[in-house]
Scaffold this motif. Structure first.
Motif, PDB file in Angstrom:
ATOM      1  N   ASN A 187       0.837  -1.180   0.000  1.00  0.00           N
ATOM      2  CA  ASN A 187       0.000   0.000   0.000  1.00  0.00           C
ATOM      3  C   ASN A 187       0.884   1.246   0.000  1.00  0.00           C
ATOM      4  N   TRP A 188       0.864   1.982  -1.111  1.00  0.00           N
ATOM      5  CA  TRP A 188       1.736   3.142  -1.260  1.00  0.00           C
ATOM      6  C   TRP A 188       1.317   4.288  -0.352  1.00  0.00           C
ATOM      7  N   TRP A 189       0.040   4.413  -0.060  1.00  0.00           N
ATOM      8  CA  TRP A 189      -0.428   5.469   0.846  1.00  0.00           C
ATOM      9  C   TRP A 189       0.090   5.231   2.258  1.00  0.00           C
ATOM     10  N   LEU A 190       0.113   3.985   2.665  1.00  0.00           N
ATOM     11  CA  LEU A 190       0.620   3.641   3.993  1.00  0.00           C
ATOM     12  C   LEU A 190       2.127   3.926   4.087  1.00  0.00           C
TER      13      LEU A 190
ATOM     14  N   ALA B 110       3.839   6.099   2.241  1.00  0.00           N
ATOM     15  CA  ALA B 110       4.042   7.553   2.188  1.00  0.00           C
ATOM     16  C   ALA B 110       3.699   8.196   3.531  1.00  0.00           C
ATOM     17  N   GLY B 111       2.632   7.738   4.171  1.00  0.00           N
ATOM     18  CA  GLY B 111       2.257   8.259   5.489  1.00  0.00           C
ATOM     19  C   GLY B 111       3.309   7.958   6.541  1.00  0.00           C
ATOM     20  N   SER B 112       3.851   6.758   6.514  1.00  0.00           N
ATOM     21  CA  SER B 112       4.910   6.388   7.457  1.00  0.00           C
ATOM     22  C   SER B 112       6.154   7.236   7.246  1.00  0.00           C
TER      23      SER B 112
END
Length: 131
Positions: free
Chosen positions: A2-5, A7-9
């Motif tokens: 999951n790229w959103w996860l 990027a958020g991390s």
């Protein structure tokens, strides 16, 4: 993945690094002057009374003499400093050079500390106190 996860991390890690930098956490612990080194040695070593201190040119390492043969060596240890007391130290060499006075101290048999001090008068006073 999951790229959103991811990027958020990554953004959270950068935010924490920014907060740590703003608070002045981490980094190198530089000693400013000989009086600071003496105060630090007296605080870290129970019963030690410092007379003369010298700071290395790079500011990370210091040595404080308390009397004949009595020296405390202060070295950086992470975000703090480590102080080690030696009771039979002696000056092996004091050599003035362009970048400062090079001191070689025999802390105990087989252990030599080399430190370059910018202040020649302080190095001389340190050697006289230690002798």
């Amino acid at each position: 993945m999951n790229w959103w996860l991811a990027a958020g991390s990554f953004a959270a890690v950068l935010a924490l690094a920014g907060v740590a930098r703003m608070l002045g956490l981490g980094g190198s612990q530089r000693l400013v002057d000989a009086n600071e080194a003496i105060r630090l040695a007296e605080a870290l070593v129970s019963g030690f009374e410092g007379r003369v201190g010298v700071i290395a040119v790079e500011g990370g390492r210091a040595a404080v003499a308390g009397g004949p043969g009595d020296v405390v060596v202060i070295e950086p240890l992470g975000a703090r400093h480590r102080a080690t007391r030696f009771k039979s130290a002696r000056v092996v060499m004091a050599h003035p050079e362009a970048d400062g006075t090079k001191l070689a101290l025999e802390l105990q048999p087989g252990t030599v500390l080399r430190i370059t001090v910018a202040d020649a008068a302080a190095a001389r006073a340190f050697a006289e106190t230690l002798s």
